[in-house]
Design a protein around this motif. Sequence first.
Motif, PDB file in Angstrom:
ATOM      1  N   ARG A  69     -63.364  56.233  11.937  1.00  0.00           N
ATOM      2  CA  ARG A  69     -64.413  56.043  10.956  1.00  0.00           C
ATOM      3  C   ARG A  69     -64.811  54.399  11.164  1.00  0.00           C
ATOM      4  O   ARG A  69     -66.095  54.002  11.078  1.00  0.00           O
ATOM      5  N   ASP A  70     -63.867  53.465  11.136  1.00  0.00           N
ATOM      6  CA  ASP A  70     -64.481  52.002  11.418  1.00  0.00           C
ATOM      7  C   ASP A  70     -65.243  51.938  12.469  1.00  0.00           C
ATOM      8  O   ASP A  70     -65.904  51.020  12.618  1.00  0.00           O
ATOM      9  N   GLU A  71     -64.818  52.571  13.783  1.00  0.00           N
ATOM     10  CA  GLU A  71     -65.466  52.284  15.077  1.00  0.00           C
ATOM     11  C   GLU A  71     -66.835  53.162  14.987  1.00  0.00           C
ATOM     12  O   GLU A  71     -67.615  52.442  15.669  1.00  0.00           O
ATOM     13  N   LEU A  72     -66.780  54.217  14.075  1.00  0.00           N
ATOM     14  CA  LEU A  72     -68.302  54.909  14.074  1.00  0.00           C
ATOM     15  C   LEU A  72     -69.150  54.265  13.100  1.00  0.00           C
ATOM     16  O   LEU A  72     -70.469  54.188  13.211  1.00  0.00           O
TER      17      LEU A  72
ATOM     18  N   THR B  76     -72.060  59.110  24.651  1.00  0.00           N
ATOM     19  CA  THR B  76     -71.230  60.187  25.058  1.00  0.00           C
ATOM     20  C   THR B  76     -69.752  59.589  24.439  1.00  0.00           C
ATOM     21  O   THR B  76     -69.226  60.572  23.605  1.00  0.00           O
ATOM     22  N   GLN B  77     -69.440  58.719  24.368  1.00  0.00           N
ATOM     23  CA  GLN B  77     -68.358  58.228  23.503  1.00  0.00           C
ATOM     24  C   GLN B  77     -68.168  58.277  22.258  1.00  0.00           C
ATOM     25  O   GLN B  77     -67.124  58.784  21.387  1.00  0.00           O
ATOM     26  N   ARG B  78     -69.498  57.978  21.373  1.00  0.00           N
ATOM     27  CA  ARG B  78     -69.390  58.185  20.029  1.00  0.00           C
ATOM     28  C   ARG B  78     -69.599  59.748  19.706  1.00  0.00           C
ATOM     29  O   ARG B  78     -68.860  59.979  18.707  1.00  0.00           O
ATOM     30  N   GLU B  79     -70.060  60.401  20.380  1.00  0.00           N
ATOM     31  CA  GLU B  79     -70.126  61.941  20.157  1.00  0.00           C
ATOM     32  C   GLU B  79     -68.650  62.464  20.341  1.00  0.00           C
ATOM     33  O   GLU B  79     -68.255  63.357  19.396  1.00  0.00           O
TER      34      GLU B  79
ATOM     35  N   ILE C  17     -63.443  64.234  17.581  1.00  0.00           N
ATOM     36  CA  ILE C  17     -62.197  63.862  17.240  1.00  0.00           C
ATOM     37  C   ILE C  17     -62.107  63.764  15.727  1.00  0.00           C
ATOM     38  O   ILE C  17     -60.932  64.453  15.234  1.00  0.00           O
ATOM     39  N   LEU C  18     -62.893  63.085  15.015  1.00  0.00           N
ATOM     40  CA  LEU C  18     -62.763  62.754  13.947  1.00  0.00           C
ATOM     41  C   LEU C  18     -62.866  64.054  12.929  1.00  0.00           C
ATOM     42  O   LEU C  18     -62.257  64.390  12.158  1.00  0.00           O
TER      43      LEU C  18
END
Length: 147
Positions: free
Chosen positions: A22-25, A51-54, A59-60
């Motif tokens: 969540r912190d990354e997003l 792509t990495q965010r998706e 994963i989240l």
Amino acid sequence: MDYQDNLMQRKAEIEQVIKQKRDELIIPLGEWSDELSLYDQHPADIASEVTQRETNLGILEMLEYELEKVNDALSRLQNGQYGVCEACGQKIEPARLERLVNTTLCTNCARSQQKGFKRPAEEGVIAAGQMSDLGEGIQIAGYEFYE
């Protein structure tokens, strides 16, 4: 073996990874990327970041589902139903509970449910294993693929 300790440990692990994801997003895509602008000349310049965010969102979602299952297992533990198969009512094997702390099915019921699972049609077209069964070798850069 203390199942509650195992469940609490698994819950803490999942919550830690969820917090990290969540912190990354939360970081806006413009700040997360090395690009100077999101309006570059080619849209593929930022494709890797998107792509990495998706992937992280997927994963989240999976981790949140697993956390829900661990919380359900903790409530079953408090109700005295932990370790009892939901399908047949028999005790779940201790070795299975060690590996899958949030399982609700014994080994036999899990196998019988898995037998009813149908693989997607596109997987039935041809697999690499089928080619080797035909005696055909696949050459990649001068080497056999299965060496």
